[in-house]
Design an enzyme around this catalytic site. Sequence first.
Site, short mmCIF file in Angstrom:
data_model
loop_
_atom_site.label_atom_id
_atom_site.label_comp_id
_atom_site.label_asym_id
_atom_site.label_seq_id
_atom_site.Cartn_x
_atom_site.Cartn_y
_atom_site.Cartn_z
N GLU A 100 -3.34 7.14 2.35
CA GLU A 100 -3.65 7.36 3.77
C GLU A 100 -2.38 7.48 4.61
O GLU A 100 -2.23 6.84 5.65
CB GLU A 100 -4.56 6.24 4.29
CG GLU A 100 -5.86 6.16 3.50
CD GLU A 100 -6.87 5.13 4.00
OE1 GLU A 100 -6.46 4.10 4.54
OE2 GLU A 100 -8.08 5.40 3.84
N LYS A 145 0.89 -1.16 0.00
CA LYS A 145 0.00 0.00 0.00
C LYS A 145 0.93 1.22 0.00
O LYS A 145 1.70 1.41 0.94
CB LYS A 145 -0.86 -0.02 1.26
CG LYS A 145 -1.67 1.26 1.51
CD LYS A 145 -2.59 1.11 2.73
CE LYS A 145 -3.36 2.38 3.03
NZ LYS A 145 -4.33 2.23 4.14
N GLU A 161 -16.16 -4.05 7.79
CA GLU A 161 -15.88 -2.71 8.33
C GLU A 161 -17.09 -1.77 8.24
O GLU A 161 -17.44 -1.11 9.21
CB GLU A 161 -14.69 -2.11 7.57
CG GLU A 161 -14.41 -0.67 7.95
CD GLU A 161 -13.20 -0.10 7.22
OE1 GLU A 161 -12.57 -0.80 6.43
OE2 GLU A 161 -12.89 1.09 7.48
N GLU A 188 -28.53 -2.98 3.82
CA GLU A 188 -28.58 -1.85 2.88
C GLU A 188 -29.81 -0.98 3.15
O GLU A 188 -29.73 0.25 3.12
CB GLU A 188 -28.61 -2.38 1.45
CG GLU A 188 -28.61 -1.26 0.41
CD GLU A 188 -28.52 -1.77 -1.02
OE1 GLU A 188 -28.83 -2.96 -1.25
OE2 GLU A 188 -28.14 -0.99 -1.91
N ASP A 222 -14.84 2.63 -1.04
CA ASP A 222 -14.19 1.85 0.01
C ASP A 222 -15.16 0.88 0.68
O ASP A 222 -15.66 1.16 1.77
CB ASP A 222 -13.61 2.82 1.06
CG ASP A 222 -12.70 2.12 2.05
OD1 ASP A 222 -12.39 0.94 1.84
OD2 ASP A 222 -12.30 2.76 3.04
C1 GCV Z 1 -5.74 -0.75 6.10
C2 GCV Z 1 -10.07 1.90 4.75
C3 GCV Z 1 -9.94 1.47 6.17
C4 GCV Z 1 -8.49 1.48 6.62
C5 GCV Z 1 -7.68 0.59 5.67
C6 GCV Z 1 -7.83 1.17 4.27
C7 GCV Z 1 -7.12 0.35 3.22
O1 GCV Z 1 -9.81 3.25 4.61
O2 GCV Z 1 -10.72 2.30 6.98
O3 GCV Z 1 -8.45 0.98 7.93
O4 GCV Z 1 -6.33 0.53 6.05
O5 GCV Z 1 -9.20 1.16 3.93
O6 GCV Z 1 -7.77 -0.42 2.54
O7 GCV Z 1 -5.92 0.50 3.07
#
Ligand code: GCV
Length: 666
Positions: free
Chosen positions: A275, A271, A382, A499, A354
Amino acid sequence: MSYEFAWLDYRKGVAFRAADLFKKIALTGFDDATAADKDILFSAELELKRASRDICGQEAVFVRDEAVSDGINIVFDKSLGLPEGAYGIEIDGTRITVKASSACGILYGVFRALALIRTGRISEKQITEVPTSPIRMLDHWDNPDGSIERGYSGKSFFFRNDHLYVDDRTREYARLVASVGINAVAINNVNVNDIATGLVSGYDRKELAMIAKIFGDYGIKLFISLNFASPMSLGATDTADPLDEGVAQWWKKTTDDLYKDIPRLGGFLVKADSEGRPGPFSYGRTHADGANMLARALAPHNGLLIWRCFVYNCQQDWRDHTMDRARACYDNFIGLDGQFDDNVILQIKNGPMDFQVREPVSPLFGGLKKTNMMVEFQIAQEYTGQQRDICYLIPMFKQVLDFKTYNGEGEGILCDLVTGKGLSRACGMVAVSNTGDDPNWTGHDLAAANLYGFGRLAFDPTLSSEEIADEWSRLTFGYDDTVAEGVSKMLMMSWPAYEKYTSPLGIGWMISPGHHYGPDIEGYEFSPWGTYHRSDRNGLGVERGKTGTCMIDQYNEPIRSIYEGLDTCPDELVLFFHRLPYDHVLKSGKTVIEHIYDSHFEGVLDVEEMIGIWESLKDRIDELRYKRVADRLQGQLRNAKEWRDRINTYYYRHSGVPDKQGRMIY
Ligand code: GCV
């Protein structure tokens, strides 16, 4: 923490004529196998032993290289020419034969044959299964301190107190996921912090090698998530510039050393520039520069470099309506098509945002033509109830896989693109895992259906969601039609229910910031994360068509026109793509505001119905699991009511439109 055996508890389930079948087990071709294959074949043998003992209380009698007429024949024969992981099963009265040309094929075939025995499906005479996805992967977001990012099932079973941890559960995990065909696992979080950075360069190497070996026994390749700036973070270089010779040399040496200890390592997962994670952008380089540099270190070892496309600006100005996070993934990668080395795979989230409960498919899948791709799903729930609410995601994944991208090569069905149909590409499917050290692995007992289902689907995407639900239920709760029907019904209604009671018509978010459970309608509205719904007294939604951010133009025709037109855009995505007034009439015939009210009342009723189904199964399910699920269902009901009342009240106050049916809105 102790653990249960999930769907592999062979004491559950009725086995027709099982005792006869297990009378004699013949293993053919096992002795001629290579050392690596022998390890996998041995796992298959152990499985048969365990099944014989647990299903019919007898020790299995094994014979070598002779066919038995009554019993189980396992034939490992390369000359059969079956592809890697494929197997054939023949059932003939009291004889079952499993054949494969690869050790993994034998292992998967044995698991499958045992599942058929346990679910009573031994009337199916001949089955040949070839795994559709070359890579069937789980990504764990586990941290060295034992926490799991977005983990809802306890702590990590890979890490504890800043160290890798290997025990019986490691093997049990490998067994569990291999039973549904998983063949690749990344054990550490893609947000690679502190200690985890050292995993590539020697930290806990002994334990890492032990995990890789255990995985290898089950045909699983270990992957490591890495920190793009590792050489700099570890003090070896003063830059992480992918075009710097010293950086490339460091990665080469580090990778060579790693493969000396772990010769069957799968590769790396990255990654970058996302972020807050480091990446090539800091040096004015492209993601192709970054990925290829790492891929070249892996290439001599046949390693793969999996590079995530979740790259967007998380420092957005909410006042700026021209910037659109939904565009980011495509915009960042489309220009790099064809520039990645052969052993690079781009890992693309299923939607452009996401892992929301409803998103369109990421347009990048239909855009890239010369690049290896994997689809990334999330079974860690999540944004879909965090394994406290039931949300069976397999129907969603199937919709994504069935999506026609019209990428210029016919319909360009997404499933074909990520499974390399007709091409020998590195590609596949990956899911962010939902496991932890809770005894039942997944926190909510019913969330295990997503783990099971993802593996089955990656192996065979033609399976229906209903088939997978039914099979999982029978293997988990035993052979009971009433339970299987009830549990399957609950699972099948759960995604639509979730949903309905959360954010409407594809707009997403409205979730509590940070932890992402429960409603907070404006929680992200004035934040830098780029996830806005822009509700006011006139309406809601982000315009992504020609009069807005033009994100719709990232799709190929005819999808572009379908999403652009209000009369053609599917209702469930209409607020993802368009800003609409409350009185806009949907294709369903309801106005937007009526839909919001109705769906939220219905969502709660659906949860009540699920509770009713579960209660009707009380005497058929063991007390422990019955209670665990019953308790979570009460929590889900509270959550659904909270969402219903907050969303309905918010939109009633914004729109001023009363509910036609006069239901309680606050
Ligand atoms: C691992 C979302 C999640 C993050 C995650 C990110 C990603 O933003 O809230 O916790 O980080 O996706 O897929 O990298």
